[in-house]
Write a protein that holds these residues in place. Structure first.
Motif, PDB file in Angstrom:
ATOM      1  N   MET A  13       7.837   1.089   7.428  1.00  0.00           N
ATOM      2  CA  MET A  13       7.336   1.468   6.124  1.00  0.00           C
ATOM      3  C   MET A  13       6.177   2.442   6.318  1.00  0.00           C
ATOM      4  O   MET A  13       5.292   2.206   7.127  1.00  0.00           O
ATOM      5  CB  MET A  13       6.875   0.214   5.379  1.00  0.00           C
ATOM      6  N   LYS A  14       6.198   3.480   5.530  1.00  0.00           N
ATOM      7  CA  LYS A  14       5.144   4.483   5.606  1.00  0.00           C
ATOM      8  C   LYS A  14       3.875   3.944   4.950  1.00  0.00           C
ATOM      9  O   LYS A  14       3.932   3.103   4.064  1.00  0.00           O
ATOM     10  CB  LYS A  14       5.584   5.755   4.890  1.00  0.00           C
ATOM     11  N   PRO A  15       2.703   4.467   5.411  1.00  0.00           N
ATOM     12  CA  PRO A  15       1.451   4.009   4.801  1.00  0.00           C
ATOM     13  C   PRO A  15       1.372   4.293   3.298  1.00  0.00           C
ATOM     14  O   PRO A  15       0.837   3.494   2.536  1.00  0.00           O
ATOM     15  CB  PRO A  15       0.373   4.784   5.558  1.00  0.00           C
ATOM     16  N   SER A  16       1.905   5.408   2.842  1.00  0.00           N
ATOM     17  CA  SER A  16       1.867   5.729   1.415  1.00  0.00           C
ATOM     18  C   SER A  16       2.714   4.742   0.608  1.00  0.00           C
ATOM     19  O   SER A  16       2.346   4.349  -0.502  1.00  0.00           O
ATOM     20  CB  SER A  16       2.330   7.162   1.176  1.00  0.00           C
ATOM     21  N   GLU A  17       3.878   4.319   1.166  1.00  0.00           N
ATOM     22  CA  GLU A  17       4.719   3.335   0.488  1.00  0.00           C
ATOM     23  C   GLU A  17       4.017   1.979   0.423  1.00  0.00           C
ATOM     24  O   GLU A  17       4.069   1.280  -0.596  1.00  0.00           O
ATOM     25  CB  GLU A  17       6.063   3.200   1.197  1.00  0.00           C
ATOM     26  N   LEU A  18       3.355   1.604   1.522  1.00  0.00           N
ATOM     27  CA  LEU A  18       2.628   0.335   1.549  1.00  0.00           C
ATOM     28  C   LEU A  18       1.490   0.361   0.528  1.00  0.00           C
ATOM     29  O   LEU A  18       1.272  -0.614  -0.197  1.00  0.00           O
ATOM     30  CB  LEU A  18       2.087   0.073   2.958  1.00  0.00           C
ATOM     31  N   LYS A  19       0.798   1.475   0.467  1.00  0.00           N
ATOM     32  CA  LYS A  19      -0.309   1.606  -0.490  1.00  0.00           C
ATOM     33  C   LYS A  19       0.204   1.478  -1.922  1.00  0.00           C
ATOM     34  O   LYS A  19      -0.390   0.784  -2.746  1.00  0.00           O
ATOM     35  CB  LYS A  19      -0.995   2.966  -0.288  1.00  0.00           C
ATOM     36  N   LYS A  20       1.319   2.131  -2.238  1.00  0.00           N
ATOM     37  CA  LYS A  20       1.898   2.052  -3.578  1.00  0.00           C
ATOM     38  C   LYS A  20       2.340   0.631  -3.889  1.00  0.00           C
ATOM     39  O   LYS A  20       2.118   0.114  -4.984  1.00  0.00           O
ATOM     40  CB  LYS A  20       3.082   3.018  -3.685  1.00  0.00           C
ATOM     41  N   PHE A  21       2.931  -0.043  -2.911  1.00  0.00           N
ATOM     42  CA  PHE A  21       3.379  -1.424  -3.088  1.00  0.00           C
ATOM     43  C   PHE A  21       2.198  -2.349  -3.385  1.00  0.00           C
ATOM     44  O   PHE A  21       2.252  -3.186  -4.286  1.00  0.00           O
ATOM     45  CB  PHE A  21       4.126  -1.886  -1.822  1.00  0.00           C
ATOM     46  N   ILE A  22       1.100  -2.170  -2.643  1.00  0.00           N
ATOM     47  CA  ILE A  22      -0.097  -3.004  -2.852  1.00  0.00           C
ATOM     48  C   ILE A  22      -0.704  -2.724  -4.224  1.00  0.00           C
ATOM     49  O   ILE A  22      -1.094  -3.646  -4.939  1.00  0.00           O
ATOM     50  CB  ILE A  22      -1.124  -2.770  -1.721  1.00  0.00           C
ATOM     51  N   LYS A  23      -0.766  -1.452  -4.622  1.00  0.00           N
ATOM     52  CA  LYS A  23      -1.300  -1.107  -5.933  1.00  0.00           C
ATOM     53  C   LYS A  23      -0.503  -1.775  -7.049  1.00  0.00           C
ATOM     54  O   LYS A  23      -1.071  -2.337  -7.985  1.00  0.00           O
ATOM     55  CB  LYS A  23      -1.287   0.411  -6.141  1.00  0.00           C
ATOM     56  N   ASP A  24       0.824  -1.694  -6.951  1.00  0.00           N
ATOM     57  CA  ASP A  24       1.667  -2.296  -7.982  1.00  0.00           C
ATOM     58  C   ASP A  24       1.483  -3.811  -8.026  1.00  0.00           C
ATOM     59  O   ASP A  24       1.406  -4.403  -9.114  1.00  0.00           O
ATOM     60  CB  ASP A  24       3.142  -1.951  -7.726  1.00  0.00           C
ATOM     61  N   ALA A  25       1.382  -4.442  -6.865  1.00  0.00           N
ATOM     62  CA  ALA A  25       1.214  -5.892  -6.813  1.00  0.00           C
ATOM     63  C   ALA A  25      -0.126  -6.301  -7.413  1.00  0.00           C
ATOM     64  O   ALA A  25      -0.202  -7.256  -8.201  1.00  0.00           O
ATOM     65  CB  ALA A  25       1.330  -6.379  -5.378  1.00  0.00           C
ATOM     66  N   VAL A  26      -1.186  -5.583  -7.085  1.00  0.00           N
ATOM     67  CA  VAL A  26      -2.507  -5.904  -7.616  1.00  0.00           C
ATOM     68  C   VAL A  26      -2.524  -5.691  -9.129  1.00  0.00           C
ATOM     69  O   VAL A  26      -3.058  -6.513  -9.889  1.00  0.00           O
ATOM     70  CB  VAL A  26      -3.595  -5.049  -6.915  1.00  0.00           C
ATOM     71  N   ARG A  27      -1.941  -4.609  -9.600  1.00  0.00           N
ATOM     72  CA  ARG A  27      -1.882  -4.326 -11.033  1.00  0.00           C
ATOM     73  C   ARG A  27      -1.142  -5.446 -11.770  1.00  0.00           C
ATOM     74  O   ARG A  27      -1.579  -5.918 -12.823  1.00  0.00           O
ATOM     75  CB  ARG A  27      -1.194  -2.979 -11.257  1.00  0.00           C
ATOM     76  N   GLU A  28      -0.025  -5.896 -11.212  1.00  0.00           N
ATOM     77  CA  GLU A  28       0.752  -6.962 -11.836  1.00  0.00           C
ATOM     78  C   GLU A  28      -0.039  -8.268 -11.906  1.00  0.00           C
ATOM     79  O   GLU A  28      -0.061  -8.943 -12.937  1.00  0.00           O
ATOM     80  CB  GLU A  28       2.044  -7.172 -11.039  1.00  0.00           C
ATOM     81  N   VAL A  29      -0.734  -8.609 -10.841  1.00  0.00           N
ATOM     82  CA  VAL A  29      -1.525  -9.843 -10.816  1.00  0.00           C
ATOM     83  C   VAL A  29      -2.661  -9.771 -11.829  1.00  0.00           C
ATOM     84  O   VAL A  29      -2.928 -10.732 -12.566  1.00  0.00           O
ATOM     85  CB  VAL A  29      -2.067 -10.107  -9.391  1.00  0.00           C
TER      86      VAL A  29
END
Length: 111
Positions: free
Chosen positions: A1-17
């Motif tokens: 997984m690319k760092p940009s994809e991981l960053k986007k995934f973490i952002k979406d997860a934090v936003r959802e929580v």
């Protein structure tokens, strides 16, 4: 997984929580019983300090002191100030003189 994809995934997860938690907090605030709090503030009465009146004797003694001071100092008592006698600011030359190490240490320790 690319760092940009991981960053986007973490952002979406934090936003959802955060959105889920905010929903819970808002629902709890709406459902809780309302309690009206009324506050009133009355400032304490101000007390003016009582200053004894200045008597004529005291006033005269102050005037005497001021008069003596004014009479003892004249413009002749002021020291002459010559800020740039031997200083060349263009070439960066300071006047001749020696500065002892004790003077330098006093300046350093004074701060």
């Amino acid at each position: 997984m690319k760092p940009s994809e991981l960053k986007k995934f973490i952002k979406d997860a934090v936003r959802e929580v955060i959105q889920e938690e905010l929903k819970d907090i808002l629902l709890e605030a709406v459902r809780s019983p309302k309690q009206i709090v009324r506050e009133s503030y009355t400032p304490p009465p101000t007390q003016t300090p009582s200053i004894p009146p200045i008597t004529m004797d005291r006033r005269q003694s102050y005037m005497d002191v001021l008069g003596e001071t004014a009479m003892s100092f004249t413009s002749q008592d002021v020291a002459r100030f010559n800020p740039g006698a031997n200083i060349d600011p263009v070439n960066g030359q300071l006047p001749e003189g020696d500065l002892g190490m004790d003077q330098i240490m006093n300046l350093i320790n004074g701060k």
